[in-house]
Design an enzyme around this catalytic site. Sequence first.
Site, PDB file in Angstrom:
ATOM      1  CG  HIS A   1      -1.944   1.053   1.273  1.00  0.00           C
ATOM      2  ND1 HIS A   1      -3.110   0.945   2.019  1.00  0.00           N
ATOM      3  CD2 HIS A   1      -1.997   2.283   0.697  1.00  0.00           C
ATOM      4  CE1 HIS A   1      -3.813   2.061   1.901  1.00  0.00           C
ATOM      5  NE2 HIS A   1      -3.143   2.906   1.115  1.00  0.00           N
TER       6      HIS A   1
ATOM      7  CG  HIS B   1      -1.524   6.084  -2.570  1.00  0.00           C
ATOM      8  ND1 HIS B   1      -2.679   5.868  -3.271  1.00  0.00           N
ATOM      9  CD2 HIS B   1      -1.764   5.663  -1.301  1.00  0.00           C
ATOM     10  CE1 HIS B   1      -3.596   5.347  -2.470  1.00  0.00           C
ATOM     11  NE2 HIS B   1      -3.068   5.214  -1.254  1.00  0.00           N
TER      12      HIS B   1
ATOM     13  CG  HIS C   1      -7.764   3.323  -0.203  1.00  0.00           C
ATOM     14  ND1 HIS C   1      -7.088   2.731  -1.229  1.00  0.00           N
ATOM     15  CD2 HIS C   1      -6.864   4.131   0.431  1.00  0.00           C
ATOM     16  CE1 HIS C   1      -5.826   3.157  -1.220  1.00  0.00           C
ATOM     17  NE2 HIS C   1      -5.663   4.004  -0.218  1.00  0.00           N
TER      18      HIS C   1
ATOM     19  CD  GLU D   1      -7.538   6.688   4.538  1.00  0.00           C
ATOM     20  OE1 GLU D   1      -8.097   6.616   3.435  1.00  0.00           O
ATOM     21  OE2 GLU D   1      -6.438   7.275   4.705  1.00  0.00           O
TER      22      GLU D   1
ATOM     23  CG  ASP E   1      -1.667   5.762   2.728  1.00  0.00           C
ATOM     24  OD1 ASP E   1      -1.979   5.418   1.574  1.00  0.00           O
ATOM     25  OD2 ASP E   1      -2.462   6.324   3.506  1.00  0.00           O
ATOM     26  CG  ASP E   2      -0.112   8.967   0.357  1.00  0.00           C
ATOM     27  OD1 ASP E   2      -0.059   8.904  -0.884  1.00  0.00           O
ATOM     28  OD2 ASP E   2      -1.117   8.636   1.011  1.00  0.00           O
TER      29      ASP E   2
END
Length: 338
Positions: free
Chosen positions: A18, A20, A198, A201, A279-280
Amino acid sequence: MSNELAEFIRAIPKAELHIHIEGSLEPALIFALAQRNGIALAYSSVEALRAAYAFTNLQSFLDIYYAGASVLITEQDFHDMAWAYFERAHADHVIHAELFFDPQTHTERGVDIGVVIRGLKRACDAARTQFGLRARLILCFLRHLSEAEAIATLDAAKPYLADIIGVGLDSSELGHPPEKFTRVFAMARELGLHVVAHAGEEGPPEYIWSALDVLQVERIDHGVRSIQDERLMQRLIASGMALTVCPLSNIKLCVFQQLGEHNLKRMLERGVRVTINSDDPAYFGGYLNENYLETAAALDLDRDQIIQLARNSIEAAFTTTSERRADLDTLAAYCMKA
Ligand code: ADE
Ligand code: ZN
C-alpha cells in the site's frame, strides 16, 4: 525497544502492498520537477511546502497531494519519482512492492496514460535488475469522480494491461461508497485483474462489507474501522482477508490521535491478516521501516509479531505460488540467522 529488535526490524525481508507512488514525491523532487517543466508552484520553498503538511483529515491531505502531483509531465518524471521510491524501499529491505498510481490525476491535466505507465514500468524493471526488488503496478480509480470516468480510464489502460497487476479505489472515501464502482470492478475482474479498495479508513464498516461483497476485493486497504463491527471481524478472520494498514498515515490524517491508540496490535492478536505499509511516505513522515519501527515501539510488538507482519505481507502479495514460496524462504532464512 532494544537495539537488537530495531536491527531485526530494519533488515527483515518485507513486502509493501500500500504505497501511492505519487505520495512518495518528496518536496525537493517536487521543486526539481517544477523547475525542469517550467511549472509555477504555490509555495516559495521546500520548507514552505513542508510547512503546509499539517493535515486534519483525508481531504486536507488530498488537496495538497494532487497539487504536488501536478509537476509530473514526462515519462522521465514518472520514472524518476518511482526510482527514488525504489532506492528507499531497497534500503528498507523491501523485496516485493505493489505501487498504486492514479492515472486520472494526470490524464485530467492532459498527460497521456501511456506516458505514466511507461515511466513507472521502466523504473519497476530497473528495480528488479539493480536491486532484485520485484515491483508491480495497481491502477487506482479516483472515487470522487464518476464511474463512467473510471470505465474510460480502464479502457484507456487496455493497451498496457500486461504492465498492470490490478485495480484499486482511492481518494475521498466519505460519500463515495464502493458500490458506486460496481460495474468497473466487474469489468476489471473480467479482464483478469486483481482488485483491492480503500475502505474503512474514514468510512464506516458498511463500506468494508460492500468492498468485499459488491466489489469482491482480494485485500482491504486500511480497514481499521473493521474493529467496530464484530461480525465483520469474524468474516475477515475466517476468510484470511488481508488489511493493508498504514499506521503513520492514520496518525497524520487523525484517524487515531496517537500511535499508542492504534488498533493494529489488537487486530493482529485476534488473527486478522494485518500488514504494515507507508501509504504516502513523503507526506506522512516515514517510509516502510519507520512505520514498522514506530509502530513496534508504540505498541510494544515483539519479535514474533514482527515476523508475523512480514509473513502476512508476503502471503497477501499478488505473486505466483513459486514467487511466494521463494519470498517465504527468504524470510525464513533471515529469521534463522538473525
Ligand atoms: N490517495 C493517496 N493516499 C490516500 C489515502 N490514504 N486514502 C485515500 N486516497 C489516497
Ligand atoms: Zn492509501
